[in-house]
Design a protein around this motif. Sequence first.
Motif, PDB file in Angstrom:
ATOM      1  N   HIS A 116      43.514  45.141  15.758  1.00 51.80           N
ATOM      2  CA  HIS A 116      43.258  44.256  16.899  1.00 51.80           C
ATOM      3  C   HIS A 116      44.198  44.565  18.064  1.00 51.80           C
ATOM      4  CE1 HIS A 116      42.493  40.555  19.138  1.00 51.80           C
ATOM      5  NE2 HIS A 116      41.459  40.351  18.335  1.00 51.80           N
ATOM      6  N   ASN A 117      43.672  44.466  19.260  1.00 51.64           N
ATOM      7  CA  ASN A 117      44.440  44.819  20.457  1.00 51.64           C
ATOM      8  C   ASN A 117      45.498  43.777  20.810  1.00 51.64           C
ATOM      9  OD1 ASN A 117      44.657  46.965  22.340  1.00 51.64           O
ATOM     10  ND2 ASN A 117      43.763  45.684  23.933  1.00 51.64           N
ATOM     11  N   ILE A 118      45.304  42.518  20.416  1.00 51.34           N
ATOM     12  CA  ILE A 118      46.268  41.456  20.734  1.00 51.34           C
ATOM     13  C   ILE A 118      47.209  41.197  19.560  1.00 51.34           C
ATOM     14  CG2 ILE A 118      46.582  39.046  21.467  1.00 51.34           C
ATOM     15  CD1 ILE A 118      45.231  40.849  23.577  1.00 51.34           C
ATOM     16  N   ALA A 119      46.659  40.953  18.354  1.00 52.47           N
ATOM     17  CA  ALA A 119      47.429  40.863  17.105  1.00 52.47           C
ATOM     18  C   ALA A 119      48.185  39.556  16.920  1.00 52.47           C
ATOM     19  CB  ALA A 119      48.383  42.051  16.965  1.00 52.47           C
ATOM     20  N   ASP A 120      47.558  38.437  17.232  1.00 50.56           N
ATOM     21  CA  ASP A 120      48.167  37.127  16.999  1.00 50.56           C
ATOM     22  C   ASP A 120      47.923  36.722  15.544  1.00 50.56           C
ATOM     23  OD1 ASP A 120      48.804  34.410  16.786  1.00 50.56           O
ATOM     24  OD2 ASP A 120      48.062  33.936  18.790  1.00 50.56           O
ATOM     25  N   PRO A 121      48.993  36.617  14.720  1.00 51.47           N
ATOM     26  CA  PRO A 121      48.777  36.287  13.309  1.00 51.47           C
ATOM     27  C   PRO A 121      48.226  34.883  13.090  1.00 51.47           C
ATOM     28  CG  PRO A 121      51.128  36.413  13.791  1.00 51.47           C
ATOM     29  CD  PRO A 121      50.410  36.868  15.015  1.00 51.47           C
ATOM     30  N   PRO A 153      67.915  53.752  15.115  1.00 44.91           N
ATOM     31  CA  PRO A 153      68.896  52.883  15.766  1.00 44.91           C
ATOM     32  C   PRO A 153      68.318  51.693  16.535  1.00 44.91           C
ATOM     33  CG  PRO A 153      68.508  54.803  17.127  1.00 44.91           C
ATOM     34  CD  PRO A 153      67.676  54.982  15.881  1.00 44.91           C
ATOM     35  N   LEU A 154      66.997  51.678  16.784  1.00 45.66           N
ATOM     36  CA  LEU A 154      66.441  50.633  17.645  1.00 45.66           C
ATOM     37  C   LEU A 154      64.995  50.375  17.256  1.00 45.66           C
ATOM     38  CD1 LEU A 154      67.456  49.046  20.214  1.00 45.66           C
ATOM     39  CD2 LEU A 154      66.229  50.738  21.571  1.00 45.66           C
ATOM     40  N   ARG A 155      64.674  49.103  17.077  1.00 47.96           N
ATOM     41  CA  ARG A 155      63.274  48.753  16.820  1.00 47.96           C
ATOM     42  C   ARG A 155      62.889  47.593  17.715  1.00 47.96           C
ATOM     43  NH1 ARG A 155      61.825  46.880  11.002  1.00 47.96           N
ATOM     44  NH2 ARG A 155      59.918  46.141  11.950  1.00 47.96           N
ATOM     45  N   LEU A 156      61.627  47.550  18.069  1.00 53.12           N
ATOM     46  CA  LEU A 156      61.112  46.445  18.861  1.00 53.12           C
ATOM     47  C   LEU A 156      60.675  45.339  17.911  1.00 53.12           C
ATOM     48  CD1 LEU A 156      60.416  45.517  21.751  1.00 53.12           C
ATOM     49  CD2 LEU A 156      58.131  46.488  21.398  1.00 53.12           C
ATOM     50  N   VAL A 157      61.120  44.114  18.165  1.00 52.06           N
ATOM     51  CA  VAL A 157      60.717  42.959  17.374  1.00 52.06           C
ATOM     52  C   VAL A 157      59.962  42.013  18.307  1.00 52.06           C
ATOM     53  CG1 VAL A 157      61.505  40.996  15.986  1.00 52.06           C
ATOM     54  CG2 VAL A 157      62.682  43.208  15.811  1.00 52.06           C
ATOM     55  N   VAL A 158      58.693  41.777  17.981  1.00 52.05           N
ATOM     56  CA  VAL A 158      57.839  40.867  18.760  1.00 52.05           C
ATOM     57  C   VAL A 158      57.386  39.785  17.775  1.00 52.05           C
ATOM     58  CG1 VAL A 158      55.870  40.687  20.340  1.00 52.05           C
ATOM     59  CG2 VAL A 158      57.068  42.884  20.086  1.00 52.05           C
ATOM     60  N   PRO A 159      58.192  38.744  17.589  1.00 55.45           N
ATOM     61  CA  PRO A 159      57.992  37.821  16.468  1.00 55.45           C
ATOM     62  C   PRO A 159      56.635  37.138  16.425  1.00 55.45           C
ATOM     63  CG  PRO A 159      60.137  37.457  17.472  1.00 55.45           C
ATOM     64  CD  PRO A 159      59.390  38.407  18.367  1.00 55.45           C
ATOM     65  N   HIS A 160      56.021  36.910  17.576  1.00 54.14           N
ATOM     66  CA  HIS A 160      54.779  36.136  17.595  1.00 54.14           C
ATOM     67  C   HIS A 160      53.530  36.992  17.376  1.00 54.14           C
ATOM     68  CE1 HIS A 160      55.363  37.486  21.760  1.00 54.14           C
ATOM     69  NE2 HIS A 160      54.065  37.345  21.931  1.00 54.14           N
ATOM     70  N   LEU A 161      53.697  38.296  17.127  1.00 56.61           N
ATOM     71  CA  LEU A 161      52.563  39.184  16.871  1.00 56.61           C
ATOM     72  C   LEU A 161      52.741  39.886  15.520  1.00 56.61           C
ATOM     73  CD1 LEU A 161      52.133  40.825  20.402  1.00 56.61           C
ATOM     74  CD2 LEU A 161      50.987  38.791  19.488  1.00 56.61           C
ATOM     75  N   TYR A 162      51.647  40.451  14.995  1.00 56.10           N
ATOM     76  CA  TYR A 162      51.749  41.229  13.762  1.00 56.10           C
ATOM     77  C   TYR A 162      52.721  42.393  13.959  1.00 56.10           C
ATOM     78  CZ  TYR A 162      47.720  38.976  11.474  1.00 56.10           C
ATOM     79  OH  TYR A 162      46.866  38.080  10.872  1.00 56.10           O
ATOM     80  N   GLY A 163      53.272  42.852  12.854  1.00 58.02           N
ATOM     81  CA  GLY A 163      54.335  43.843  12.870  1.00 58.02           C
ATOM     82  C   GLY A 163      54.002  45.162  13.531  1.00 58.02           C
ATOM     83  N   TYR A 164      52.739  45.582  13.534  1.00 63.55           N
ATOM     84  CA  TYR A 164      52.430  46.885  14.138  1.00 63.55           C
ATOM     85  C   TYR A 164      52.633  46.897  15.647  1.00 63.55           C
ATOM     86  CZ  TYR A 164      47.656  45.060  15.125  1.00 63.55           C
ATOM     87  OH  TYR A 164      46.581  44.329  15.554  1.00 63.55           O
TER      88      TYR A 164
END
Length: 195
Positions: free
Chosen positions: A176-181, A139-150
Motif C-alpha cells: 500500500h502506498n500510504i500504509a496506515d496500520p 548507523p541510521l534508520r528512519l522510524v515512522v511510528p504511525h505507519l507500517y515498518g516498510y
Amino acid sequence: MGSGQLPPGQKLAKGWPVSHYGPVPKFRPERWTLQVFGATASGQKYSWTFDEVSALPGTVIVTDLHCASGPSTTDHEFYGVPARTLLELAPPAPEVTHVMAWAEYGYSANLRLADFASDRTLLAMHHNGEPLTVEHGFPLRLVVPHLYGYKGPKWLRAIEYMTQDRRGFWEERGYHNIADPWKEQRHSYQEEDSP
C-alpha cells in the motif's frame, strides 16, 4: 509512547524480529553521508557526515512497531534526530508534497511530506539506550511510528524531496502506498478505498 493496543490484524511478536530485504551493509564511516536532494528550496544538495548527524540535537520517542505481514512489537525507545530538524536544515521547496527515503543498495520508501514531518518521525541512531545493531539499521534508520515498518527503511542514506508522488521499493511490489496500520492499508489493491 506505545499505545498499549495493537492495530487490527496484528499479533504481538516476541523480542524484536530482524526483517529486511537483501544483505546487511558494512558501515564505512569515511564514506558515509546523509544527503538531502531533489526539490530543495535553495536548489542545492545537502550532505552531512555521520559525526555531523550525531552532533545534531536529538530526542527520544517510545513507540510500537508494526509489520505489514502481521507481527507487532511494543515499547521501543529510540533516540535520534527528529525528521523536522532535517526539514529545517534543508528546507523543501513550497511545492514539495512527498519524500523518498533512500537506503543502502537503492532501497527506497515514499512518504507524504506530512508523514515525514510528523513530530514523531525520527532518524534513529539508538534503541533502548544502545547504538542500533547493524541488523536493525545502524548507523541510521528512519522510524515512522504511525505507519507500517516498510515506510521506515534501515541504513538510511538520503531524503529526496519530490513535487509528486513516486512509489518506493515495496510500493512498486504490491504494498500500500500510504500504509496506515490502523486502517490495515497493507496492499496496493486496497488503495481505491483510500483517501
